[in-house]
Write a protein that holds these residues in place. Structure first.
Motif, PDB file in Angstrom:
ATOM      1  N   ALA A  78       0.822  -1.212   0.000  1.00 19.01           N
ATOM      2  CA  ALA A  78       0.000   0.000   0.000  1.00 19.01           C
ATOM      3  C   ALA A  78       0.857   1.263   0.000  1.00 19.01           C
ATOM      4  CB  ALA A  78      -0.931  -0.011   1.210  1.00 19.01           C
ATOM      5  N   ALA A  79       1.970   1.227   0.729  1.00 21.57           N
ATOM      6  CA  ALA A  79       2.846   2.403   0.771  1.00 21.57           C
ATOM      7  C   ALA A  79       3.490   2.665  -0.585  1.00 21.57           C
ATOM      8  CB  ALA A  79       3.920   2.221   1.840  1.00 21.57           C
ATOM      9  N   ARG A  80       3.846   1.592  -1.286  1.00 18.77           N
ATOM     10  CA  ARG A  80       4.498   1.744  -2.594  1.00 18.77           C
ATOM     11  C   ARG A  80       3.530   2.274  -3.657  1.00 18.77           C
ATOM     12  NH1 ARG A  80       8.577  -0.607  -5.852  1.00 18.77           N
ATOM     13  NH2 ARG A  80       8.287   0.258  -7.943  1.00 18.77           N
ATOM     14  N   PHE A  81       2.303   1.730  -3.673  1.00 11.59           N
ATOM     15  CA  PHE A  81       1.394   2.040  -4.773  1.00 11.59           C
ATOM     16  C   PHE A  81       0.206   2.925  -4.387  1.00 11.59           C
ATOM     17  CE2 PHE A  81       3.218  -2.161  -6.138  1.00 11.59           C
ATOM     18  CZ  PHE A  81       3.979  -1.650  -7.188  1.00 11.59           C
ATOM     19  N   GLY A  82       0.055   3.188  -3.087  1.00 11.97           N
ATOM     20  CA  GLY A  82      -0.972   4.131  -2.656  1.00 11.97           C
ATOM     21  C   GLY A  82      -2.341   3.544  -2.384  1.00 11.97           C
ATOM     22  N   ASP A  85      -6.302  -2.712  -4.549  1.00 10.30           N
ATOM     23  CA  ASP A  85      -7.573  -2.943  -5.227  1.00 10.30           C
ATOM     24  C   ASP A  85      -7.966  -4.408  -5.262  1.00 10.30           C
ATOM     25  OD1 ASP A  85      -8.095  -0.177  -6.266  1.00 10.30           O
ATOM     26  OD2 ASP A  85      -6.147  -0.547  -7.206  1.00 10.30           O
ATOM     27  N   THR A  86      -6.980  -5.286  -5.363  1.00  6.10           N
ATOM     28  CA  THR A  86      -7.265  -6.712  -5.506  1.00  6.10           C
ATOM     29  C   THR A  86      -6.374  -7.521  -4.575  1.00  6.10           C
ATOM     30  OG1 THR A  86      -7.821  -6.423  -7.840  1.00  6.10           O
ATOM     31  CG2 THR A  86      -7.350  -8.657  -7.110  1.00  6.10           C
ATOM     32  N   MET A  87      -6.965  -8.439  -3.851  1.00  3.56           N
ATOM     33  CA  MET A  87      -6.235  -9.401  -3.028  1.00  3.56           C
ATOM     34  C   MET A  87      -6.391 -10.770  -3.651  1.00  3.56           C
ATOM     35  SD  MET A  87      -7.233 -10.896   0.713  1.00  3.56           S
ATOM     36  CE  MET A  87      -8.259 -12.183  -0.031  1.00  3.56           C
ATOM     37  N   ALA A 124      -6.011  -7.590   6.723  1.00  2.00           N
ATOM     38  CA  ALA A 124      -5.064  -6.514   6.402  1.00  2.00           C
ATOM     39  C   ALA A 124      -5.506  -5.730   5.169  1.00  2.00           C
ATOM     40  CB  ALA A 124      -3.676  -7.102   6.190  1.00  2.00           C
ATOM     41  N   CYS A 125      -6.041  -6.423   4.168  1.00  2.00           N
ATOM     42  CA  CYS A 125      -6.377  -5.751   2.903  1.00  2.00           C
ATOM     43  C   CYS A 125      -7.645  -4.910   2.995  1.00  2.00           C
ATOM     44  CB  CYS A 125      -6.506  -6.773   1.781  1.00  2.00           C
ATOM     45  SG  CYS A 125      -4.919  -7.430   1.204  1.00  2.00           S
ATOM     46  N   VAL A 126      -8.652  -5.384   3.725  1.00  2.00           N
ATOM     47  CA  VAL A 126      -9.897  -4.613   3.758  1.00  2.00           C
ATOM     48  C   VAL A 126      -9.716  -3.285   4.479  1.00  2.00           C
ATOM     49  CG1 VAL A 126     -11.396  -6.628   3.527  1.00  2.00           C
ATOM     50  CG2 VAL A 126     -10.805  -5.794   5.822  1.00  2.00           C
ATOM     51  N   LEU A 137     -11.746  -9.324  -3.419  1.00  2.00           N
ATOM     52  CA  LEU A 137     -11.078 -10.366  -2.642  1.00  2.00           C
ATOM     53  C   LEU A 137     -11.194 -11.664  -3.426  1.00  2.00           C
ATOM     54  CD1 LEU A 137     -12.692  -9.559   0.827  1.00  2.00           C
ATOM     55  CD2 LEU A 137     -10.433  -8.826   0.025  1.00  2.00           C
ATOM     56  N   ILE A 138     -10.045 -12.254  -3.760  1.00  2.00           N
ATOM     57  CA  ILE A 138     -10.027 -13.494  -4.533  1.00  2.00           C
ATOM     58  C   ILE A 138      -9.266 -14.538  -3.720  1.00  2.00           C
ATOM     59  CG2 ILE A 138      -9.302 -14.623  -6.668  1.00  2.00           C
ATOM     60  CD1 ILE A 138      -9.395 -11.856  -8.000  1.00  2.00           C
TER      61      ILE A 138
END
Length: 260
Positions: A78-82, A85-87, A124-126, A137-138
């Protein structure tokens, strides 16, 4: 323009096999990737392949059974790309034993990696998807999310559990515009499956050729293995689907081994 252009995807187990195929398919569609794997060399190799096709990716060392490692890795992407969108929760292992010989520590390890890892990664992703009010979420299930096979009590239990987790997330995620689905492949000729062939031959007392023909592929319509690319194409479809019309589902990619 690709429907995944600019999409930021985090893929676990992306240092080889199905995870690498998914990551490369996403990259070809214009996504930016967090390549997560406990095998750092494998993750770096996947990143190199992605960069060769002109896409962006970072390698992230991640043991999906370690909550702190999952949190750190997700935050790094998240820090790298801001954004995220997809897990794609894909990391997994295989251990086979008849249940009377199955060490409980190995059963727990299987559950911790497959189901626990999916839970930790989702959590972590949500945190990033919910505030942006979008996400996909996949989860990597299996035909064994729907059917059982001998020697695989831990794997079958974990893959059934992933269906329950994904369906719950379809409900919880809906108000945040986050979709949740499971891909359920048949046997894919990866190192994980290649390892099972001699193990099952020994446990079942049959030849390796019979494991392939009479166990792995006997219920398919054409005696063919599913390919990593088959699974990757399905993941691209799920990541790019534009509405909550497609959520809470499992898609079986198995040459007809499981229908329904």
């Amino acid at each position: 323009m690709s429907e995944l252009r600019g999409n930021v995807a985090l893929v676990t187990g992306a240092g080889s096999g199905i995870g690498r195929a998914i990551a490369l398919a996403f990259a070809r569609q214009g996504a930016r990737l967090g390549i997560c794997d406990i095998n750092e060399a494998g993750a770096a190799a996947t990143v190199s392949q992605i960069e060769e096709i002109g896409a962006e990716a970072i390698a992230v060392s991640m043991d999906v059974a370690d909550e702190a490692a999952v949190e750190r890795g997700t935050e790094a992407v998240a820090a790298r790309f801001g954004r995220i969108d997809t897990m794609v929760s894909n990391a997994g292992i295989q251990i086979v034993h008849p249940i009377e010989e199955f060490p409980y520590a190995e059963f727990r390890r299987m559950i911790d990696i497959h189901l626990g890892g999916a839970f930790l990664l989702t959590k972590a992703c949500v945190r990033h998807m919910y505030p942006q009010r979008s996400g996909s979420l996949i989860y990597m299930g299996s035909v064994h999310s729907h059917r059982a096979s001998p020697l695989k009590s831990a794997y079958v239990a974990a893959k059934h559990g992933i269906l329950g987790l994904s369906r719950t997330m379809a409900i919880e995620g809906a108000k945040h515009n986050v979709r949740s689905n499971v891909i359920c492949p048949g046997f894919v000729r990866t190192p994980l499956v290649d390892k099972q062939i001699p193990e099952q031959a020994e446990k079942l007392g049959i030849s390796e050729a019979d494991v392939i023909a009479k166990v792995m592929l006997k219920d398919t319509v054409d005696a063919e293995f599913t390919t990593p690319e088959d699974v990757a194409d399905t993941a691209v479809f799920l990541a790019g689907f534009r509405s909550n019309a497609f959520t809470g589902q499992s898609i079986t990619v198995s040459h007809g081994w499981h229908m329904g």
